[in-house]
Write an enzyme that holds these catalytic residues in place. Structure first.
Site, PDB file in Angstrom:
ATOM      1  N   HIS A 151       0.765  -1.163  -0.078  1.00  0.00           N
ATOM      2  CA  HIS A 151      -0.137   0.069   0.023  1.00  0.00           C
ATOM      3  C   HIS A 151       0.838   1.263  -0.039  1.00  0.00           C
ATOM      4  O   HIS A 151       1.102   2.124   1.014  1.00  0.00           O
ATOM      5  CB  HIS A 151      -1.039   0.041   1.069  1.00  0.00           C
ATOM      6  CG  HIS A 151      -2.095  -1.076   1.088  1.00  0.00           C
ATOM      7  ND1 HIS A 151      -2.838  -1.548   2.028  1.00  0.00           N
ATOM      8  CD2 HIS A 151      -2.675  -1.399   0.170  1.00  0.00           C
ATOM      9  CE1 HIS A 151      -3.767  -2.279   1.583  1.00  0.00           C
ATOM     10  NE2 HIS A 151      -3.746  -2.337   0.256  1.00  0.00           N
ATOM     11  N   GLU A 172      -5.766  -7.816   3.907  1.00  0.00           N
ATOM     12  CA  GLU A 172      -5.222  -9.007   4.783  1.00  0.00           C
ATOM     13  C   GLU A 172      -6.253  -9.670   5.548  1.00  0.00           C
ATOM     14  O   GLU A 172      -6.346 -10.935   5.568  1.00  0.00           O
ATOM     15  CB  GLU A 172      -4.201  -8.341   5.881  1.00  0.00           C
ATOM     16  CG  GLU A 172      -3.581  -9.617   6.663  1.00  0.00           C
ATOM     17  CD  GLU A 172      -2.628  -9.017   7.651  1.00  0.00           C
ATOM     18  OE1 GLU A 172      -1.900  -7.882   7.379  1.00  0.00           O
ATOM     19  OE2 GLU A 172      -2.398  -9.738   8.585  1.00  0.00           O
ATOM     20  N   SER A 178      -2.497   0.601   6.417  1.00  0.00           N
ATOM     21  CA  SER A 178      -2.959   0.303   7.912  1.00  0.00           C
ATOM     22  C   SER A 178      -1.791   0.607   8.911  1.00  0.00           C
ATOM     23  O   SER A 178      -1.891   1.537   9.720  1.00  0.00           O
ATOM     24  CB  SER A 178      -3.273  -1.029   7.917  1.00  0.00           C
ATOM     25  OG  SER A 178      -3.490  -1.307   9.410  1.00  0.00           O
TER      26      SER A 178
END
Ligand code: SF4
Length: 335
Positions: A46, A131, A228
């Site tokens: 990401h 995930e 995240s």
């Protein structure tokens, strides 16, 4: 009157973890070995910059296997995939290279093992994160998501003596402990994972930012909005005492008003961020008068992961072919 000295506290460890490094290298090596296009299902990691850089080299990012032409090569991202994604790839005759971080694979294995023993699995994580989708896909009938401490009230289980908690690898360590405490109050026989699911890189980056944040007016976290672990670093910085913390992809996103009145700026980056982006922020801070830089190190990371077996096998075969061709050429030189 003298100006207050302006300084930067640079957190270490920061940036690339072993899993991200492996995933990015996987795409780069696949591009070199097979040539473009190499399809990548979801963002390999990401980070906008990493994705754009790989795109420029010939990687094609898709959301699902069905967008990949039959028989092509597809790389699965570091966040992991559900077993059905492997099945879909086989059905389309895709050559799949799995760049799932081994520490995510470890959580998948735990999920399979506890599901086989018919446990209810409480997966602490963020709804919709890739995930979490991948791990849940290992045992959808046994897994229920617990998205933070407040979600504990909604948890119901079949047998309170057969329940285990697992977690996403990139959560806030402190918030996860709070969630687990609340779960244990509700389910005293709750079993813990055999080893920490929150990975070393997430914990180390949070420890480093916790160390610098109390001395910082502002903390800049380099990382993407959908990362995240980067988002958690921003939150941890504020919880640990920074007056404010901001998440930026690039130095150019830093606003002058964030630095107004600040004498100490903290700087760190998420696990999917190349250090060149942090250096660009440092350059900008130097231009803004934050010339003194002190690196604050709280851990030394040496972990590395080898490339996926399926890629290593093909790299070895290609090397052997090249060596054979060179030997044949030496034996029979072209006239
Ligand atoms: S953040 Fe942790 S789990 Fe995710 S890729 Fe890096 S090492 Fe692996």
């Amino acid at each position: 009157m003298t100006d207050t000295p302006k300084r930067v506290l640079l957190a270490k460890p920061r940036g690339y973890c072993a899993g991200v490094d492996r995933a990015v290298q996987t795409v780069e090596e696949a591009l070199k070995l097979y040539g473009p296009p190499i399809y990548v299902r979801k963002e390999i990691v990401h980070n906008r910059h990493v994705v754009a850089t790989l795109q420029a080299k010939g990687a094609v990012f898709v959301e699902e296997n069905e967008e990949v032409p039959e028989g092509s090569i597809v790389v699965f991202s570091a966040h992991g995939v559900a077993p059905e994604v492997h099945e879909q790839a086989r059905a389309r005759s895709l050559k799949a290279i799995d760049a799932t971080c081994p520490l995510v694979t470890k959580v998948h294995q735990e999920a399979r093992r506890f599901a086989a023993a018919d446990y209810d699995i409480l997966l602490i994580g963020h709804e919709g994160h890739e995930e979490v989708i991948g791990t849940t896909g290992e045992a959808p009938a046994n897994i229920q998501l617990v998205d933070g401490p407040d979600a504990v009230d909604k948890v119901t289980v079949r047998d309170p003596s057969k329940v285990v908690w697992l977690s996403q690898t990139t959560l806030s360590v402190d918030e996860t402990l709070e969630t687990v405490d609340r779960l244990k109050r509700k389910l005293p026989l709750l079993v813990s994972p055999p080893s920490d699911d929150i990975c070393y890189a997430t914990s180390n980056r949070q420890d480093a930012v916790k160390t610098i944040a109390p001395s910082c007016d502002v903390v800049i976290v380099v990382g993407s909005q959908n990362s995240s672990n980067s988002q958690r670093l921003r939150e941890v910085a504020v919880d640990a005492g920074a007056r404010a913390a901001y998440l930026v992809d690039y130095a150019s996103e830093i606003r002058d008003e964030w630095l107004e009145g600040a004498s100490t700026v903290g700087l760190t980056s998420g696990a999917s961020v190349p250090d060149e982006l942090v250096m660009e922020v440092l350059d900008l801070l130097t231009e803004r008068g934050f010339g003194e830089v002190a690196e604050v190190s709280t851990a030394d990371e040496k972990l590395t992961f080898s490339l996926p077996q399926e890629l290593k096998r093909d790299m070895k075969a290609a090397k052997a072919t090249r060596a054979g061709e060179a030997a044949a050429l030496a034996a029979h030189p072209l006239s």
